[in-house]
Motif scaffolding. Structure first.
Motif, PDB file in Angstrom:
ATOM      1  N   ILE A  56      53.121  80.269  41.611  1.00 43.36           N
ATOM      2  CA  ILE A  56      53.232  80.580  42.799  1.00 43.36           C
ATOM      3  C   ILE A  56      52.331  81.650  43.483  1.00 43.36           C
ATOM      4  N   ALA A  57      51.207  81.848  42.776  1.00 41.28           N
ATOM      5  CA  ALA A  57      50.237  83.003  42.836  1.00 41.28           C
ATOM      6  C   ALA A  57      49.221  82.528  44.009  1.00 41.28           C
ATOM      7  N   ALA A  58      49.106  81.295  44.292  1.00 39.86           N
ATOM      8  CA  ALA A  58      48.290  80.649  45.413  1.00 39.86           C
ATOM      9  C   ALA A  58      49.075  80.687  46.733  1.00 39.86           C
ATOM     10  N   LEU A  59      50.252  80.715  46.810  1.00 40.61           N
ATOM     11  CA  LEU A  59      51.073  80.900  47.904  1.00 40.61           C
ATOM     12  C   LEU A  59      50.661  82.087  48.973  1.00 40.61           C
ATOM     13  N   PRO A  60      50.400  81.745  50.070  1.00 43.15           N
ATOM     14  CA  PRO A  60      49.899  82.917  50.743  1.00 43.15           C
ATOM     15  C   PRO A  60      51.182  83.961  51.286  1.00 43.15           C
ATOM     16  N   GLU A  61      50.859  85.295  51.386  1.00 42.35           N
ATOM     17  CA  GLU A  61      51.798  86.219  51.848  1.00 42.35           C
ATOM     18  C   GLU A  61      51.379  86.860  53.099  1.00 42.35           C
ATOM     19  N   PRO A  62      52.369  87.201  53.857  1.00 45.73           N
ATOM     20  CA  PRO A  62      52.011  87.803  55.020  1.00 45.73           C
ATOM     21  C   PRO A  62      51.465  89.165  54.880  1.00 45.73           C
ATOM     22  N   ALA A  63      50.505  89.928  56.040  1.00 45.43           N
ATOM     23  CA  ALA A  63      49.931  91.088  55.939  1.00 45.43           C
ATOM     24  C   ALA A  63      51.365  91.901  55.921  1.00 45.43           C
ATOM     25  N   GLU A  64      52.161  91.749  56.751  1.00 48.42           N
ATOM     26  CA  GLU A  64      53.445  92.547  56.906  1.00 48.42           C
ATOM     27  C   GLU A  64      54.715  91.713  56.984  1.00 48.42           C
ATOM     28  N   ALA A  65      55.974  92.140  56.699  1.00 47.01           N
ATOM     29  CA  ALA A  65      57.306  91.536  56.796  1.00 47.01           C
ATOM     30  C   ALA A  65      58.270  92.613  57.283  1.00 47.01           C
ATOM     31  N   LYS A  66      59.212  92.469  58.169  1.00 44.82           N
ATOM     32  CA  LYS A  66      60.240  93.325  58.222  1.00 44.82           C
ATOM     33  C   LYS A  66      61.646  92.620  58.442  1.00 44.82           C
ATOM     34  N   GLN A 131      76.494  90.919  63.277  1.00 42.05           N
ATOM     35  CA  GLN A 131      74.986  91.415  63.294  1.00 42.05           C
ATOM     36  C   GLN A 131      74.241  90.209  63.597  1.00 42.05           C
ATOM     37  N   MET A 132      72.985  90.701  64.082  1.00 42.97           N
ATOM     38  CA  MET A 132      71.972  89.425  64.571  1.00 42.97           C
ATOM     39  C   MET A 132      70.794  89.729  63.763  1.00 42.97           C
ATOM     40  N   PRO A 133      70.633  89.220  62.554  1.00 44.50           N
ATOM     41  CA  PRO A 133      69.531  89.468  61.632  1.00 44.50           C
ATOM     42  C   PRO A 133      68.028  89.305  62.444  1.00 44.50           C
ATOM     43  N   LEU A 134      67.062  89.856  62.359  1.00 46.39           N
ATOM     44  CA  LEU A 134      65.758  89.651  62.840  1.00 46.39           C
ATOM     45  C   LEU A 134      64.752  89.919  62.028  1.00 46.39           C
ATOM     46  N   ASN A 135      64.195  88.760  61.775  1.00 41.16           N
ATOM     47  CA  ASN A 135      63.060  88.569  60.392  1.00 41.16           C
ATOM     48  C   ASN A 135      61.610  88.678  61.299  1.00 41.16           C
ATOM     49  N   ILE A 136      60.836  89.330  61.065  1.00 38.41           N
ATOM     50  CA  ILE A 136      59.135  89.063  61.548  1.00 38.41           C
ATOM     51  C   ILE A 136      58.448  89.211  60.365  1.00 38.41           C
ATOM     52  N   GLU A 137      57.430  88.602  60.599  1.00 42.43           N
ATOM     53  CA  GLU A 137      56.187  88.183  59.693  1.00 42.43           C
ATOM     54  C   GLU A 137      55.151  88.157  60.675  1.00 42.43           C
ATOM     55  N   SER A 138      53.706  89.073  60.017  1.00 40.74           N
ATOM     56  CA  SER A 138      52.648  88.918  60.869  1.00 40.74           C
ATOM     57  C   SER A 138      51.445  88.883  59.702  1.00 40.74           C
ATOM     58  N   VAL A 163      71.160  98.401  68.924  1.00 47.39           N
ATOM     59  CA  VAL A 163      69.902  98.021  68.480  1.00 47.39           C
ATOM     60  C   VAL A 163      69.316  99.130  67.634  1.00 47.39           C
ATOM     61  N   PRO A 164      68.617  98.963  66.507  1.00 47.50           N
ATOM     62  CA  PRO A 164      68.051  99.903  65.715  1.00 47.50           C
ATOM     63  C   PRO A 164      66.595 100.017  66.144  1.00 47.50           C
ATOM     64  N   THR A 165      65.891 101.559  65.578  1.00 43.41           N
ATOM     65  CA  THR A 165      64.879 101.542  66.284  1.00 43.41           C
ATOM     66  C   THR A 165      63.837 100.517  65.129  1.00 43.41           C
ATOM     67  N   MET A 166      62.854 100.316  65.737  1.00 45.80           N
ATOM     68  CA  MET A 166      61.962  98.953  65.136  1.00 45.80           C
ATOM     69  C   MET A 166      60.519  99.597  65.131  1.00 45.80           C
ATOM     70  N   ALA A 167      60.038  99.739  63.920  1.00 45.12           N
ATOM     71  CA  ALA A 167      58.680 100.496  63.679  1.00 45.12           C
ATOM     72  C   ALA A 167      57.928  99.601  62.663  1.00 45.12           C
TER      73      ALA A 167
END
Length: 167
Positions: A56-66, A131-138, A163-167
């Motif tokens: 799996i080493a070649a699989l891309p990773e996002p710069a950020e994930a929250k 709850q309403m899970p929210l996943n974000i990747e960039s 709604v939680p604080t989202m940073a």
């Protein structure tokens, strides 16, 4: 559903990490899945074909994930979540640089262009919890904050959400 329509599908996977294999009747069975993984690890080692990490080493990773989990304060949380998701669909359609991801079967999946977060977001309802899970990747530093800021502003319009604080 895909198998019945003639599209061969061997794995069903949720964003939460829950997965189900066709060979196990699509049961959400973590013990079965880890047994399959352990067998594969042993087979790779015996055959001298490397490790799972190497595979799996070649699989891309996002710069950020929250991940965020806004809580639903309404008694009928499932119906309330449906209302939020319907409104979110309209919000996405009207947001410049955002588009609904086609062929999505879980919640509302958004693709964000390079100027609007350079990634994606998925807002869905939990089937078990209020709850309403929210996943974000960039793929850009600061992209998740840009996406989260727009979504948080939208979600704050719903009195039935905490709604939680989202940073």
């Amino acid at each position: 559903r895909l198998n019945e329509a003639g599209t061969e599908s061997w794995l069903a996977m949720e964003t939460s990490g829950h997965g189900a294999l066709k060979e196990n009747y699509f049961l959400d069975d973590g013990a079965y899945q880890i047994a399959k993984i352990l067998i594969k690890i042993a087979q790779l080692k015996c055959a001298g074909e490397g490790t799972v990490d190497e595979l799996i080493a070649a699989l891309p990773e996002p710069a950020e994930a929250k991940e965020y989990r806004p809580l639903i304060k309404e008694d009928d949380f499932s119906a309330y979540a449906d209302t939020v998701l319907e409104a979110f669909t309209t919000f996405v359609e009207q947001t410049e640089g955002w588009s609904l991801t086609p062929k999505n079967h879980e919640g509302v999946h958004v693709t964000c262009d390079a100027n609007s977060g350079n990634g994606w977001a998925l807002l869905r309802k939990s089937l078990h919890d209020p709850q309403m899970p929210l996943n974000i990747e960039s793929d850009s530093q600061g992209g998740t904050a840009l996406i989260a800021g727009k979504i948080r502003a939208f979600l704050l319009g719903f009195d039935g959400l905490d709604v939680p604080t989202m940073a």
